[in-house]
Design an enzyme around this catalytic site. Structure first.
Site, short mmCIF file in Angstrom:
data_model
loop_
_atom_site.label_atom_id
_atom_site.label_comp_id
_atom_site.label_asym_id
_atom_site.label_seq_id
_atom_site.Cartn_x
_atom_site.Cartn_y
_atom_site.Cartn_z
NE ARG A 11 37.77 47.21 37.30
CZ ARG A 11 36.85 47.50 38.47
NH1 ARG A 11 35.47 47.48 37.74
NH2 ARG A 11 37.38 47.39 39.52
CG ASP A 39 41.61 42.76 43.80
OD1 ASP A 39 41.76 41.84 42.73
OD2 ASP A 39 41.86 44.05 42.68
CG ASP A 70 44.97 42.42 44.42
OD1 ASP A 70 46.37 42.07 43.41
OD2 ASP A 70 44.75 43.32 44.92
CB THR A 106 39.44 55.10 33.13
OG1 THR A 106 40.33 53.80 32.81
CG2 THR A 106 40.41 55.64 32.29
O1 LIG Z 1 33.44 44.38 35.13
P1 LIG Z 1 34.36 45.41 35.06
O2 LIG Z 1 34.25 46.88 36.39
O3 LIG Z 1 35.41 44.86 34.20
O4 LIG Z 1 35.42 44.89 36.85
C1 LIG Z 1 35.31 42.80 37.27
C2 LIG Z 1 37.18 42.53 36.67
O5 LIG Z 1 38.20 43.24 37.34
C3 LIG Z 1 38.60 42.12 37.98
O6 LIG Z 1 40.18 41.84 37.18
P2 LIG Z 1 40.59 42.89 37.51
O7 LIG Z 1 41.77 43.56 36.44
O8 LIG Z 1 41.24 43.34 38.62
O9 LIG Z 1 42.38 42.31 36.77
P3 LIG Z 1 43.07 40.65 38.43
O10 LIG Z 1 42.33 39.49 37.57
O11 LIG Z 1 44.15 40.59 37.72
O12 LIG Z 1 43.79 41.12 39.16
C4 LIG Z 1 38.24 40.09 37.79
O13 LIG Z 1 38.29 39.95 38.25
C5 LIG Z 1 36.99 40.89 36.82
O14 LIG Z 1 38.20 40.59 35.90
O1 LIG Z 2 34.43 44.43 43.48
C1 LIG Z 2 35.86 44.06 42.75
C2 LIG Z 2 35.35 44.47 41.51
C3 LIG Z 2 36.11 44.20 40.35
N1 LIG Z 2 37.51 43.68 40.23
C4 LIG Z 2 37.54 42.57 41.28
O2 LIG Z 2 37.98 42.01 42.01
N2 LIG Z 2 36.46 42.66 42.84
MG LIG Z 3 42.09 42.31 40.14
#
Ligand SMILES: O=P(O)(O)OC[C@H]1O[C@H](OP(=O)(O)OP(=O)(O)O)[C@H](O)[C@@H]1O
Ligand SMILES: O=c1cc[nH]c(=O)[nH]1
Ligand SMILES: [Mg+2]
Length: 209
Positions: free
Chosen positions: A104, A200, A203, A108
């Site tokens: 994400r 997160d 992370d 945005t």
């Molecule tokens: O429903 P949304 O608003 O799209 O958010 C959810 C997404 O955000 C997080 O990924 P992130 O972008 O943090 O990537 P990562 O898994 O690499 O940390 C999570 O693992 C989902 O994929």
């Molecule tokens: O709370 C949240 C939302 C999006 N992605 C995450 O990892 N945690």
């Molecule tokens: Mg993430």
């Protein structure tokens, strides 16, 4: 409309509460995410087709059920979805695994796709798209768009924690996709994090903060 299933099994609820705790470190977080994924794999495979098979016990010959051999694939949305793959493979060790990379944009909150590698026959498989977090729903919707574009027809989404906003968006965008989660939380905050959520997930799984 895709059905929403909240897995309220006591073991799932207990383990989910453990990983919500901000003081739980990477090793335990990773382990418990996989444990929950295994329990959820048990629930989401409830409707797998079976067939009659003849088996000879030490006592008698009988006809009993075995899996009908339906092809499945697990599709983690990178990165955080990777944390659920081993848990699924515990119960479905022969499953193929397709990867879809998505992050994400922090400003945005729109998802950006950066990697797709699927088994060649996803049109013939039941796909379990796994990602611990369903927040705005943007990542899941775009991942499922990408799978359908490649021919996927049978898809279930399996997550740990969802915001009502994400559930609604996913149901509207993909009404044919059933959603399985362990917890339906209150809402999103202004940064797009789920409240109370678990932070997160990527992370916390990989120790990148
Ligand atoms: O429903 P949304 O608003 O799209 O958010 C959810 C997404 O955000 C997080 O990924 P992130 O972008 O943090 O990537 P990562 O898994 O690499 O940390 C999570 O693992 C989902 O994929
Ligand atoms: O709370 C949240 C939302 C999006 N992605 C995450 O990892 N945690
Ligand atoms: Mg993430």
């Amino acid at each position: 409309m895709g059905e929403l299933h909240v897995i309220d099994h006591p073991l799932v609820q207990h383990k989910l509460t453990i990983i919500r705790n901000k003081d739980v470190g990477t090793q335990q977080f990773r382990q418990v995410v996989n444990e929950i994924a295994t329990l959820m794999a048990y629930e989401v495979t409830r409707d797998m087709p079976t067939e009659d098979t003849v088996v000879e016990t030490p006592i008698a010959k009988t006809t009993k059920k075995t899996l009908a051999g339906k092809k499945v694939a697990i599709v983690p949305i990178l990165r955080a979805g990777l944390g659920m793959v081993d848990g699924f493979l515990e119960l479905i060790p022969a499953a193929k695994v397709g990867h879809i990379g998505m992050y994400r944009d922090h400003k945005t909150l729109k998802p950006i796709e950066y990697f797709v590698k699927m088994p060649s026959d996803i049109d013939q498989r039941e796909l379990f798209v796994v990602d611990p977090m369903l927040a705005t729903g943007g990542s899941a919707i775009m991942a499922i768009d990408a799978l359908k574009k490649r021919g996927a027809k049978q898809i279930k989404f399996v997550g740990l924690v969802a915001a009502p906003e994400g559930v609604k968006a996913l149901q509207e965008a993909h009404p044919d996709v059933d959603i399985y989660i362990a917890g339906l939380d209150d809402r999103l905050n202004e940064d797009g994090y789920i409240i109370p959520g678990l932070g997160d997930a990527g992370d916390r799984l990989f120790g990148t903060k």
